[in-house]
Motif scaffolding. Structure first.
Motif, PDB file in Angstrom:
ATOM      1  N   TYR A  80       0.808  -1.215   0.000  1.00 19.49           N
ATOM      2  CA  TYR A  80       0.000   0.000   0.000  1.00 19.49           C
ATOM      3  C   TYR A  80       0.847   1.273   0.000  1.00 19.49           C
ATOM      4  N   PHE A  90       3.434   1.953  -1.593  1.00 17.96           N
ATOM      5  CA  PHE A  90       4.082   2.237  -2.872  1.00 17.96           C
ATOM      6  C   PHE A  90       3.217   3.136  -3.751  1.00 17.96           C
ATOM      7  N   ARG A  91       1.920   3.268  -3.422  1.00 25.36           N
ATOM      8  CA  ARG A  91       0.998   4.058  -4.248  1.00 25.36           C
ATOM      9  C   ARG A  91      -0.018   4.759  -3.360  1.00 25.36           C
ATOM     10  N   LYS A  92      -0.753   5.668  -3.925  1.00 24.45           N
ATOM     11  CA  LYS A  92      -1.696   6.473  -3.149  1.00 24.45           C
ATOM     12  C   LYS A  92      -3.147   6.161  -3.456  1.00 24.45           C
ATOM     13  N   ILE A 111      -2.850  -0.738 -12.490  1.00 27.41           N
ATOM     14  CA  ILE A 111      -1.637  -1.272 -11.862  1.00 27.41           C
ATOM     15  C   ILE A 111      -1.515  -2.762 -12.155  1.00 27.41           C
ATOM     16  N   ASP A 139       0.270  -7.759  -5.413  1.00 27.17           N
ATOM     17  CA  ASP A 139       1.424  -7.164  -6.074  1.00 27.17           C
ATOM     18  C   ASP A 139       2.369  -8.248  -6.574  1.00 27.17           C
TER      19      ASP A 139
END
Length: 419
Positions: A237, A239-241, A320, A376
């Protein structure tokens, strides 16, 4: 036929020939002696029966000394008779209780892990195993019949296991976990199958136990720190917004417009929300309350839903996960009640082909997942068994990350066998 007149003298004759009462003569007639002997024999038989039928634990309490009385005294016989009667009654009662207990089904002790626990119970090191013989694992599976509750495993001893690979396992009365490898489409696919006794045994841990922390750790370190039996990388979580982040029932991020979300409930079920389904914080909190949500995983997309493999077209332009690229993969699925399948796909040895997401999804569907969800991938894709990576991680090197999802025993190794 005798007349009444004839009968009267006969009754009179019997009356005149009856023995004199003992209180007058001081002696018992032969008739009374015979009756007394019969009673004495009956008492003896009752004593013998009682000695053979009273439950040992009860007998030690109920077989109290007889009331004291001088032998031959008037009080001794009634006291002995009373005590014998009590023993007889107790023996009958014991037999009734024992018969009743024989019909009672054994009630299995229930286990769970408190939601607030930061560390799960310790697994028993002696219960971990590794083998290249499927029959060894089958024996473990057979021993877990009560835990499996009639559910069928995806694992079976006739699988074409990846050549040169071994099978790892752990089993106690609260969890069965098996990890194995298969060569599918020239890829090395690692599977982990888990059956738990309670929904609290599927858990999430975020590095430093603090949302938004800059700390990132290796998945294997986090798995050891929380006593995981088996673990999988989470959604990374930090690693991205975007995405929905729920941890310990708290909603920390609610940006689910472009991502599917996998929520995990207190019963251990995977519950999906499609991208854009939850428009506001109020919507998400209502969803959390309705489904008794403990935490979420936010990566995706959904791979299998209601037992049906989602089409590649349904992914659309998913933002993603490199869904259409050849990539290492990671995902989690549910096979049944408290029954899960986790998997990674990558390269190992001669099996040097990665895959598009849809291909990976098909492997999870083929194993019988009712639900499956992508996590991921790439170098983040790692399965950890007993604190060590089970799959070959890209470039043979774990990367630090922000979170894992893991499965734990609910019975601490410090508890005795009879606990």
């Amino acid at each position: 036929m005798r007349s009444d007149k004839d009968a009267r003298p006969v009754r009179a004759a019997h009356a005149s020939s009856s023995p004199a009462p003992a209180r007058e003569t001081g002696e018992l007639s032969p008739v009374w002696r015979l009756i007394g002997a019969a009673l004495a024999l009956l008492c003896l038989l009752l004593l013998v029966w009682t000695a053979g039928h009273v439950h040992p634990e009860i007998a030690s309490v109920s077989a109290a000394p007889l009331p004291s009385a001088a032998p031959g005294s008037p009080a001794s016989a009634p006291a002995a008779a009373l005590a014998l009667n009590e023993r007889f009654s107790q023996a009958v009662e014991n037999e009734v209780h024992i018969s009743a207990l024989e019909d009672i089904t054994f009630i299995r002790r229930s286990y769970s892990i408190p939601e607030s626990a930061l560390v799960a119970p310790r697994p028993d090191p002696a219960l971990f195993g590794e083998t290249d013989d499927p029959n060894v694992v089958q024996a473990v599976v057979d021993s877990a019949a009560e835990l499996l509750e009639g559910q069928t495993l995806a694992w079976n001893k006739d699988i074409a296991f990846m050549p040169g690979s071994t099978i790892r396992y752990y089993c106690d009365e609260t969890i069965l976990a098996i990890a194995w490898k298969e060569a599918l489409g020239n890829s090395a696919v690692s599977f982990g199958e888990i059956k738990t006794a309670d929904g609290s045994q599927i858990r999430r841990y975020i590095a430093n136990n603090s949302y938004g922390s800059d700390v990132q750790l290796y998945a294997s370190d986090m798995a050891r720190d929380v006593n995981a039996v088996i673990a999988l990388n989470g959604d990374f979580y930090a690693f991205r917004k975007i995405g929905v982040t729920v941890y310990a029932r708290q909603l920390y991020r609610n940006e689910g417009k472009s991502l599917d979300t996998c929520f995990i409930t207190a019963d251990g079920d995977l519950v999906f929300a499609h991208r854009g389904e939850l428009q506001s914080d109020e919507d998400t909190r209502r969803f959390m309350a309705e489904h008794n949500v403990i935490f979420s995983l936010s990566f995706g997309p959904i791979l299998v839903e209601n037992g049906e493999l989602k089409s590649a077209e349904s992914y659309g332009s998913y933002p993603i996960g490199e869904i259409n690229n050849i990539y290492s993969r990671s995902g989690i699925g549910q096979l049944g009640q408290r029954h899960y399948l986790i998997a990674t796909l990558g390269e190992q040895g001669p099996y040097n082909t990665r895959a598009q997401l849809y291909t990976f999804a098909g492997y999870l569907a083929d194993k019988g997942c009712e639900k499956a969800y992508a996590l991921d991938g790439g170098q983040t894709a790692v399965m950890v068994f007993d604190g060590k990576p089970f799959n070959r991680v890209d470039w043979d090197s774990e990367r630090t990350m922000s979170d894992i999802v893991y499965f734990a025993t609910a019975k601490d190794a410090g508890e005795g066998a009879g606990a």
